[in-house]
Design a protein around this motif. Structure first.
Motif, PDB file in Angstrom:
ATOM      1  N   TYR A  37      46.786  53.249  11.927  1.00 49.72           N
ATOM      2  CA  TYR A  37      46.449  54.002  13.140  1.00 49.72           C
ATOM      3  C   TYR A  37      45.398  55.073  12.844  1.00 49.72           C
ATOM      4  O   TYR A  37      44.468  55.282  13.630  1.00 49.72           O
ATOM      5  CB  TYR A  37      47.694  54.680  13.709  1.00 49.72           C
ATOM      6  N   ALA A  41      41.666  55.887  14.112  1.00 45.53           N
ATOM      7  CA  ALA A  41      41.265  57.197  14.633  1.00 45.53           C
ATOM      8  C   ALA A  41      39.902  57.616  14.074  1.00 45.53           C
ATOM      9  O   ALA A  41      39.086  58.215  14.789  1.00 45.53           O
ATOM     10  CB  ALA A  41      42.328  58.241  14.291  1.00 45.53           C
ATOM     11  N   ALA A  44      37.395  55.705  16.050  1.00 44.00           N
ATOM     12  CA  ALA A  44      37.233  56.296  17.381  1.00 44.00           C
ATOM     13  C   ALA A  44      36.401  57.568  17.311  1.00 44.00           C
ATOM     14  O   ALA A  44      35.581  57.844  18.199  1.00 44.00           O
ATOM     15  CB  ALA A  44      38.608  56.589  17.980  1.00 44.00           C
ATOM     16  N   GLU A 278      37.575  47.820  22.906  1.00 44.51           N
ATOM     17  CA  GLU A 278      38.867  48.497  22.825  1.00 44.51           C
ATOM     18  C   GLU A 278      38.713  49.908  22.260  1.00 44.51           C
ATOM     19  O   GLU A 278      39.387  50.833  22.713  1.00 44.51           O
ATOM     20  CB  GLU A 278      39.829  47.678  21.962  1.00 44.51           C
ATOM     21  N   VAL A 279      37.822  50.078  21.296  1.00 44.93           N
ATOM     22  CA  VAL A 279      37.595  51.414  20.741  1.00 44.93           C
ATOM     23  C   VAL A 279      37.054  52.354  21.817  1.00 44.93           C
ATOM     24  O   VAL A 279      37.443  53.526  21.888  1.00 44.93           O
ATOM     25  CB  VAL A 279      36.623  51.346  19.549  1.00 44.93           C
ATOM     26  N   TRP A 282      39.855  53.588  23.790  1.00 44.86           N
ATOM     27  CA  TRP A 282      40.583  54.666  23.109  1.00 44.86           C
ATOM     28  C   TRP A 282      39.928  56.009  23.377  1.00 44.86           C
ATOM     29  O   TRP A 282      40.597  56.989  23.716  1.00 44.86           O
ATOM     30  CB  TRP A 282      40.601  54.442  21.592  1.00 44.86           C
ATOM     31  N   GLY A 286      41.463  59.133  25.494  1.00 45.19           N
ATOM     32  CA  GLY A 286      41.694  60.420  24.842  1.00 45.19           C
ATOM     33  C   GLY A 286      40.835  61.529  25.404  1.00 45.19           C
ATOM     34  O   GLY A 286      41.262  62.687  25.462  1.00 45.19           O
ATOM     35  N   GLY A 297      43.498  59.387  21.601  1.00 41.82           N
ATOM     36  CA  GLY A 297      43.431  58.106  22.286  1.00 41.82           C
ATOM     37  C   GLY A 297      43.713  56.936  21.364  1.00 41.82           C
ATOM     38  O   GLY A 297      44.447  56.004  21.725  1.00 41.82           O
ATOM     39  N   ALA A 298      43.148  56.964  20.166  1.00 45.16           N
ATOM     40  CA  ALA A 298      43.373  55.876  19.206  1.00 45.16           C
ATOM     41  C   ALA A 298      44.840  55.781  18.818  1.00 45.16           C
ATOM     42  O   ALA A 298      45.412  54.687  18.752  1.00 45.16           O
ATOM     43  CB  ALA A 298      42.509  56.091  17.969  1.00 45.16           C
ATOM     44  N   VAL A 301      47.055  54.594  22.091  1.00 47.76           N
ATOM     45  CA  VAL A 301      46.895  53.200  22.502  1.00 47.76           C
ATOM     46  C   VAL A 301      47.475  52.252  21.455  1.00 47.76           C
ATOM     47  O   VAL A 301      48.157  51.278  21.786  1.00 47.76           O
ATOM     48  CB  VAL A 301      45.411  52.880  22.763  1.00 47.76           C
ATOM     49  N   ASN A 302      47.233  52.538  20.188  1.00 44.87           N
ATOM     50  CA  ASN A 302      47.726  51.628  19.152  1.00 44.87           C
ATOM     51  C   ASN A 302      49.241  51.715  19.000  1.00 44.87           C
ATOM     52  O   ASN A 302      49.895  50.698  18.734  1.00 44.87           O
ATOM     53  CB  ASN A 302      47.031  51.931  17.825  1.00 44.87           C
ATOM     54  N   LYS A 305      50.515  49.730  21.923  1.00 43.30           N
ATOM     55  CA  LYS A 305      50.360  48.296  21.671  1.00 43.30           C
ATOM     56  C   LYS A 305      51.478  47.793  20.762  1.00 43.30           C
ATOM     57  O   LYS A 305      52.091  46.742  21.018  1.00 43.30           O
ATOM     58  CB  LYS A 305      49.004  48.009  21.038  1.00 43.30           C
TER      59      LYS A 305
END
Length: 346
Positions: A37, A41, A44, A278-279, A282, A286, A297-298, A301-302, A305
């Motif tokens: 994760y 980040a 992101a 997808e990035v 994120w 965020g 955000g990263a 979302v992860n 998921k």
């Protein structure tokens, strides 16, 4: 920064020193998941630097992330030596299977950790420099630049899928054994990789923060909001855009290099254009142009998921889609914007 500093202390303690029988024990699998994760980040953060502050919506940062990952993966493959299935000390198993007689020239040097680390930064940076120099000097911007970045990562994905490229084809690079002589299956190694990822994220954040609060940061915002006017008053817009684009690519390459030993594989799927999109989601969730918002955000979302795929595997795609729609409707400035609004109201 305080939260990240706290995790550097707590995670190793909870994993290595708290007994497994204790409810406070942190499993090694969770440590690796957190490390993954945090690698996302960093990626992101790299995207927010160019999108949030420079206005370049890059849909190709998965390419830089993947190249950094392949650089580290090549080092890890060279460390397997004669422990592979075919027992060849020089050539990786997939090359032996494809009847390669000798190691390709572009694999030379990847038996050294320091060389792989340098290449994880230099190769994505070099690609970003060539791409950016051609695009920015031609004054390509907006949706056309986004499409070009997406085409770049799609082309790389197709190229790396080919076996004759020498990067493992469909299967990519996997079956890693150790890093710097330490087993990747060891709890201590996993924790060390996590700590290295946290430190890298902190350094990347401090670097990006130093840039955005400097005169260069003010210039990037001027370019984002009024590029033609900024160019008219005498600033070299193209050079500023190119410099930050290359730096962002290098940061994404570092993220990829940290990601690979923690997940144990790198394949062409990492170049998929959907990953770059997808990035961007994120960062949008965020909060753009905040840096810390991209990190939030990263992670959110992860984690969502991972949770949805375990609890509701049949509907997790719909659930995530609903999350993005609701965030767009009710959090137009992202989570960080909502937090700032609550702080102002209080």
């Amino acid at each position: 920064m305080a939260l990240l500093s706290l995790t550097v202390v707590l995670v190793p303690v909870l994993n290595l020193w708290v007994p497994e029988s204790s409810p406070f024990h942190l499993e090694t699998y969770t440590v690796s998941l957190l490390g993954k994760y945090l690698s996302f980040a960093i990626l992101a953060l790299a995207v927010d630097l160019v999108w949030g502050y420079l206005g370049i919506l890059s849909l190709g940062h998965a390419a830089f992330f993947g190249l950094g990952g392949y650089a580290m993966g090549m080092y890890l493959m060279r460390q397997i030596g004669d422990r592979g299935v075919y027992g060849n000390p020089e050539i990786p198993d997939f090359m032996v299977f494809l009847n390669w007689q000798e190691l390709p020239w572009f694999w030379m040097g990847f038996d050294q950790f320091w060389f792989a680390c340098i290449m994880a930064v230099v190769i994505p940076g070099a690609l970003a420099f060539v791409f950016g120099w051609l695009a920015f000097r031609s004054r390509v911007s907006g949706v056309y630049l986004s499409i070009m970045t997406q085409a770049m990562t799609f082309a790389l994905m197709l190229a790396f899928f080919r076996n004759e490229m020498g990067f493992g084809g469909n299967n990519g690079l996997t079956d890693f054994k150790d890093i710097l002589g330490f087993s990747l299956q060891s709890d201590a190694t996993r924790v060390s990789l996590f700590v290295a990822t946290v430190i890298a994220l902190m350094l990347a954040y401090l670097l990006c923060r130093a840039i955005v609060v400097s005169r260069l940061g003010a210039l990037t915002i001027a370019i984002r909001d009024a590029e033609s006017r900024t160019r008219f008053v005498g600033y070299t817009v193209e050079k500023s855009k190119l410099w930050l684009f290359v730096l962002s690519a290098a940061i994404a390459g570092v993220a990829g290099a940290l990601y690979v030993p923690q997940v144990g594989i790198i394949n062409p799927g990492e170049f998929a254009p959907l990953n770059s999109i997808e990035v961007v989601v994120w960062v949008a969730l965020g909060g753009r142009a905040t840096l810390y918002g991209a990190i939030i955000g990263a992670l959110l979302v992860n984690y969502a998921k991972s949770w949805f795929t375990v609890e509701f595997p049949e509907v997790w795609l719909f659930a995530l889609g609903a999350l993005f729609v609701l965030a767009t409707l009710y959090l137009p400035n992202g989570v960080s914007g909502f937090l700032r609004k609550q702080e102002t109201n209080s």
